[in-house]
Design an enzyme around this catalytic site. Structure first.
Site, PDB file in Angstrom:
ATOM      1  N   ASP A   1       1.028  -1.168   0.066  1.00 55.56           N
ATOM      2  CA  ASP A   1      -0.078  -0.079  -0.012  1.00 55.56           C
ATOM      3  C   ASP A   1       1.054   1.210   0.100  1.00 55.56           C
ATOM      4  O   ASP A   1       0.545   2.394   0.706  1.00 55.56           O
ATOM      5  CB  ASP A   1      -1.009   0.072   1.160  1.00 55.56           C
ATOM      6  CG  ASP A   1      -1.639  -1.228   1.485  1.00 55.56           C
ATOM      7  OD1 ASP A   1      -2.250  -1.597   0.588  1.00 55.56           O
ATOM      8  OD2 ASP A   1      -1.510  -1.944   2.573  1.00 55.56           O
TER       9      ASP A   1
ATOM     10  N   SER B   1       2.324   6.847   0.483  1.00 55.71           N
ATOM     11  CA  SER B   1       1.664   5.927   1.101  1.00 55.71           C
ATOM     12  C   SER B   1       0.141   6.102   0.611  1.00 55.71           C
ATOM     13  O   SER B   1      -0.447   6.970   0.846  1.00 55.71           O
ATOM     14  CB  SER B   1       1.632   6.459   2.844  1.00 55.71           C
ATOM     15  OG  SER B   1       0.697   5.710   3.532  1.00 55.71           O
ATOM     16  N   ARG B   2      -0.295   4.754   0.258  1.00 51.25           N
ATOM     17  CA  ARG B   2      -1.898   4.812  -0.651  1.00 51.25           C
ATOM     18  C   ARG B   2      -2.998   4.935   0.522  1.00 51.25           C
ATOM     19  O   ARG B   2      -4.005   5.497   0.248  1.00 51.25           O
ATOM     20  CB  ARG B   2      -1.829   3.850  -1.391  1.00 51.25           C
ATOM     21  CG  ARG B   2      -1.145   3.975  -2.633  1.00 51.25           C
ATOM     22  CD  ARG B   2      -1.457   3.070  -3.728  1.00 51.25           C
ATOM     23  NE  ARG B   2      -0.559   1.724  -3.547  1.00 51.25           N
ATOM     24  CZ  ARG B   2       0.502   1.932  -4.336  1.00 51.25           C
ATOM     25  NH1 ARG B   2       1.141   2.722  -5.025  1.00 51.25           N
ATOM     26  NH2 ARG B   2       1.348   0.631  -4.389  1.00 51.25           N
ATOM     27  N   VAL B   3      -2.851   4.437   1.727  1.00 56.43           N
ATOM     28  CA  VAL B   3      -3.915   4.553   2.476  1.00 56.43           C
ATOM     29  C   VAL B   3      -3.706   5.174   3.736  1.00 56.43           C
ATOM     30  O   VAL B   3      -4.671   5.342   4.675  1.00 56.43           O
ATOM     31  CB  VAL B   3      -4.452   2.846   2.949  1.00 56.43           C
ATOM     32  CG1 VAL B   3      -4.954   2.210   1.454  1.00 56.43           C
ATOM     33  CG2 VAL B   3      -3.383   2.140   3.545  1.00 56.43           C
TER      34      VAL B   3
END
Lengths: 168, 499
Positions: free
Chosen positions: B340, B365-367
């Site tokens: 993620d 940071s995707r989430v």
């Protein structure tokens, strides 16, 4: 160990529907004569020479089969082929082979009981039991059916007991 | 031990032997037909299952990895000493697993879960299979709770949430392990159990890591799973799965777990060794076809469980080592796509003294954004843009005397931000400190502070807050919200300190 190649040869042999007697006599002749086997296995000896030997010694059908094996340099796995053939014959005739290793030979009644157990468990009509004496078992017997081992020997019990004692 | 007397032992043994019941032992056996390089080919065992544990004559165990017509291929989990062609192999009808218990905390174990720290045996409460199915869609919950690493550049720009998988990627000697270690050290008192899985590392490196963790009191909540470079490829292969099985045990108790896989490049190499020896077809870079699945099934097990299922979480920090910064190699691209987000570390930055050497442009940071505290979100809002602007204008620094005032200010601000993000090893910053420093930076407090004096200035400034305005710190820590009044107050105090 039976290789896939041996299984393939055995399947062909079975499909030829030869007489059981002729296969058995050919097998005995070959396995009891190492010189003959050496000739047929030898890649240096010409095909024609091997063929003429086979024509003299074997019946026509089994002879042609052996010629094909020789041509493909397959005589070195002949024992394996015979084992695989036996398995196929057993499979098709609802029979099973088992091996019994014992320290003290079981009497006929016990042997019959063992056979009945195998017959019921594996749903076969006939059981061929190979008997073998193995003094290292101390007492009891070990029955081998295919991959499965039924151990009712003193040796097995002792090693199992050792394992439980060590684990505690 | 001295209390046990000889007679007692004998009587126990006697009763054991007397009570022993003779029964028929039914076993499925096969025969080794070839063995070498930790791989055994076994004839027979027709009913053996893929991944099943088998036992060899010497007591060594193995895992079934190949199923063929008449034979099976097994990888050995121990020495092949004493095993020959013709040796017997017995099915156990069990899958490979590790013993788990709460007593694992503070211990160093090998890939099979056996202690290697000389502190005695660990009593197992349960046995967890190393290969376990990842939790399904309905059992999961979105990532919303932050996992503070204590590293300002990460917590502000690439926040990590509990249940997230954030890749740490970079060349050798760029501080990848250090980031993971700092993250572990920062979990003190946060009710997070940390697991460090060392794969193919030098035993001396692992010893150093254990020492560092012990020194900072982090072993009180950590477990180290070590499969060093001298271990068999099979053990290196199962090590991360064993670590995850241990993590799952704690997650199922509702606990939050942080797991570090150091590193997955070596894991892929170990798997490649094993696969080639098992005669599986090599693919790109000689890795087998299922090397993507190797890592995806591992990392998919990290998640945050819904409260109905206990509410625990596993946060994964996998590490990948690149060669000459090549992110487009096979394994790095695979793991980047699975995780993620990634923290990309660069040698150039590292040697320029910017440590942690995080490349702000390539890291993401995707989430984690959803998991950031409101205070941090507000304080760090413009940080990435400011840094990006600085990087764009950086080339003009050499013409500093000819630049206009705004450009000069932008460059100075950028420089101060870069200086601010530098952080020494094992010195994690608490949330309030990060927020205060960022608020000060946003309000150009550090602009006229010479770069050389920056370090002492910021520590003196923080001391000033701690001694005189502790109420501000408390407010940030408890409410975790940054109001406009609070910002005003922080700036006011900073200006007051400057005077």
């Amino acid at each position: 160990m039976i290789s896939q190649r041996a299984v393939n040869y055995a399947k062909i042999l079975y499909s030829l529907k030869l007489k059981d007697e002729s296969v058995r006599s050919a097998k005995e002749l070959l396995l009891n004569n190492s010189d003959l086997m050496n000739i047929l296995e030898n890649p240096v000896i010409k095909k024609q020479e091997k063929d003429s030997v086979i024509e003299v010694l074997f019946e026509k059908e089994i002879g042609s089969y052996l010629k094909v094996i020789c041509e493909n340099q397959g005589m070195d796995i002949f024992t394996e082929v015979m084992d695989a053939y036996e398995e196929i014959v057993f499979e098709h005739n609802d029979m099973i082979k088992a091996r019994l290793a014992y320290a003290i030979k079981p009497d006929d009644e016990e042997l019959e009981q063992i056979k009945n157990m195998i017959r019921d468990k594996y749903k076969k009509t006939e059981v061929f039991l190979e008997l073998e004496e193995e003094a290292s078992l101390i007492g009891g017997f070990v029955l081998y059916v295919g991959d499965i081992e039924y151990d009712k020997s003193i040796k097995g019990a002792l090693s199992e007991m050792q394992k439980t004692l060590i684990r505690r | 031990m001295s209390n046990i007397n000889q007679n007692e032992i004998i009587s126990v043994l006697k009763s054991e032997i007397e009570d022993y019941q003779l029964k028929t032992i039914v076993k499925e056996t096969g025969t080794i037909i070839s063995i070498g390089d930790g791989i055994a080919t076994v004839y027979g065992l027709d009913n053996a299952m893929y991944g099943e544990l088998v036992e060899f004559e010497t007591g060594v165990r193995g895992i079934v990895q190949n199923l063929e017509m008449k034979t099976i291929g097994c990888v050995l989990l121990g020495s092949d000493y004493g095993l020959t062609e013709g040796s017997k192999v017995v099915r156990t009808k069990k899958r490979a697993g590790v013993p788990v218990s709460n007593k694992l905390i503070g211990r160093v174990v090998n890939a099979l879960g056996n202690p290697i720290d000389g502190k005695g045996a660990i009593d197992a409460e349960e046995f967890y299979p190393i290969e376990n199915e990842a939790p399904g869609v309905c059992t999961r919950k979105p990532v919303t709770v932050p996992l503070q690493t204590g590293i300002l550049s990460i917590d502000s720009m690439f926040p990590i949430g509990r249940g997230q998988r954030e890749l740490i990627i970079g060349d050798r000697q760029t501080g990848k392990t250090s980031i993971a270690m700092d993250a572990i050290i920062n979990q003190k008192g946060q009710d997070v159990i940390c697991i460090y899985v060392a794969i193919g590392q030098k035993a001396s490196t692992v010893a150093k890591i254990v020492n560092t963790l012990t020194k900072h009191g982090a072993m009180d909540y950590s477990i180290v799973v070590s499969s060093s470079a001298s271990d068999l490829a099979s053990l290196q292969y199962i090590a991360p799965y064993s670590g995850t099985a241990i993590a799952e045990y704690f997650m199922k108790q509702g606990k939050d777990v942080l797991i570090v896989y150091d590193d997955l490049s070596k894991h892929a190499v170990a798997y490649r060794t094993m696969s080639l020896l098992l005669e599986r077809s090599p693919g790109r870079e000689a890795y087998p076809g299922d090397v993507f699945y190797l890592h995806s099934r591992l990392l998919e097990r990290s998640c945050r469980l819904d409260d109905v299922y206990g509410g625990g979480s596993i946060t994964a920090l996998p590490i990948i080592e690149t060669l000459a910064g090549d992110l487009s190699a096979y394994i790095p691209t695979n793991v980047i796509s699975i995780t993620d987000g990634q923290i990309f570390l660069e040698s150039e930055l590292f040697f320029a003294g910017i440590r942690p050497a995080v490349n702000v442009g390539l890291s993401v940071s995707r989430v984690g954004g959803a998991a950031q505290t409101k205070a941090m979100k507000k304080a760090a809002g413009g940080l990435r843009i400011d840094l990006a602007q600085y990087r764009e204008m950086e080339v003009f620094t050499q013409f500093s005397s000819d630049l206009d005032k705004t450009t000069k200010e932008l460059l100075d601000h950028g420089k101060s931000l870069i200086e601010l993000l530098k952080q020494p090893l094992s010195k994690p910053l608490p949330l309030h400190e990060q927020v205060i420093l960022l608020v000060c930076a946003n309000n150009k407090i550090f602009l006229d502070v010479p770069i050389k004096e920056m370090k002492t200035f910021r520590s003196d400034l923080m001391d000033y807050y701690r001694t005189k305005y502790f109420n501000l710190i408390e407010e940030i820590d408890t409410k975790k919200v940054l109001t406009d009044e609070l910002i005003e107050q922080i700036v006011k105090v900073a200006k007051e300190f400057k005077k």
